[in-house]
Design a protein around this motif. Structure first.
Motif: not given
Length: 335
Positions: A18, A20-22
């Motif tokens: 990833e 970022t986490s999203s």
């Protein structure tokens, strides 16, 4: 190109799933691009395609490649080739110099009319949902919408004014009755419907002071002979009206009364926006940083308003300080 390439290389080398986490990825793409010219019946575009045809089998055979796409724009004259492969396989291809990249780019640079030959590396994911995922996402969206608090719709001004006048008229009758029983010349209370709006609060006080018609089935008003300080709390501000009947102006100045009360608030931003000896209006804006909230500061101001009147001999002097709140405070009357 260098910065993008280095950043993506670092991500892939460390097998980070990833950014970022999203923002997650499983695939990386390498883009080869150039500008072509419309001159000579788009000869440079034909040459670019020929160069691609020469290496297409080689790039398609790279381990881990899942797609090779060509993008051509007739407006901005772009020619792009995007090769997508798994993040796990990207590192090996990078070590091999992205072959046959060098051969392809060399051919492009040798074509008359070709310019801006560049490369770029980025993540490339297929994010289209299948039917089951679409249904699940739509259901989640509907659930979230159903659970979210409904936005308060703006009330029709005419209906709002009608409510304000009705509340004010009813409160006027109640004030008249309470004042007659207690022998009061002044009274302090609050109303809900104006919600901190200055003009609506003034209309409310007008309704309280309106001359009462004893022949009406439902009496309203009738407290114009009684001085009053009326509070109304809203989300943005506390609005206050101080009213002094004409026959009592020589005993109490509405602006002085109002300012004396306001000076006891924790707010430094209060202001008197309208004033005569008999009628003054003020606001105390909400200030969350300093703990100034209309509903919170309203309650202590009613006893302060009564204390000012006591010093002038215009309000009963009780031994029990709590009697102000029990008899003459904000919650004396039903809404």
């Amino acid at each position: 190109e260098g910065t993008v390439q280095e950043q993506n290389h670092w991500v892939v080398k460390n097998t980070m799933p990833e950014i970022t986490s999203s923002v997650k990825f499983d695939n990386v793409a390498r883009e080869w691009r150039c500008k072509w010219s419309a001159d000579n019946d788009k000869a440079s575009l034909n040459a670019a395609q020929a160069a691609l045809d020469d290496v297409l089998a080689d790039v398609s055979a790279v381990e881990g490649v899942s797609s090779v796409q060509r993008i051509v724009c007739g407006g901005c004259l772009d020619f792009k080739v995007v090769t997508k492969l798994s993040a796990a396989a990207f590192g090996d291809w990078e070590k091999a110099g992205f072959a046959p990249e060098e051969a392809f780019l060399s051919k492009l640079k040798g074509v008359a009319g070709i310019s801006a030959v560049e490369t770029q590396t980025y993540t490339l994911e297929e994010i289209k949902m299948n039917k089951k995922q679409i249904q699940k996402a739509q259901e989640a969206k509907e659930k979230k919408k159903a659970e979210a608090p409904e936005e308060k719709k703006a009330e029709d001004p005419a209906k709002k004014l009608k409510k304000v006048i009705k509340e004010g008229g009813k409160r006027g009758v109640e004030i008249e009755g309470a004042a007659d029983m207690g022998g009061l010349q002044f009274f302090c209370t609050s109303v809900d419907e104006p919600e901190g709006d200055i003009e609506l609060l003034k209309k409310s006080v007008e309704a309280m002071n309106e001359k009462s018609d004893p022949t009406e089935e439902e009496r309203k008003g009738g407290s114009g002979h009684i001085g009053k300080m009326v509070f109304s709390a809203g989300g943005e501000q506390l609005a206050i009206v101080a009213y002094v009947p004409e026959d009592k102006i020589d005993k109490c100045d509405s602006k002085e009364w109002l300012e004396t009360v306001l000076k006891t608030t924790p707010s430094k931003d209060w202001k008197v926006v309208e004033s005569t000896k008999g009628f003054s209006v003020a606001v105390v804006p909400t200030d969350a940083d300093n703990g100034v909230f209309p509903l919170k500061i309203k309650e202590p101001l009613i006893p302060e308003a009564n204390n000012f009147l006591r010093k002038l001999g215009l309000f009963p002097d009780h031994d029990d300080d709590d009697s102000d709140e029990m008899v003459f405070g904000d919650d004396d009357f039903p809404s």
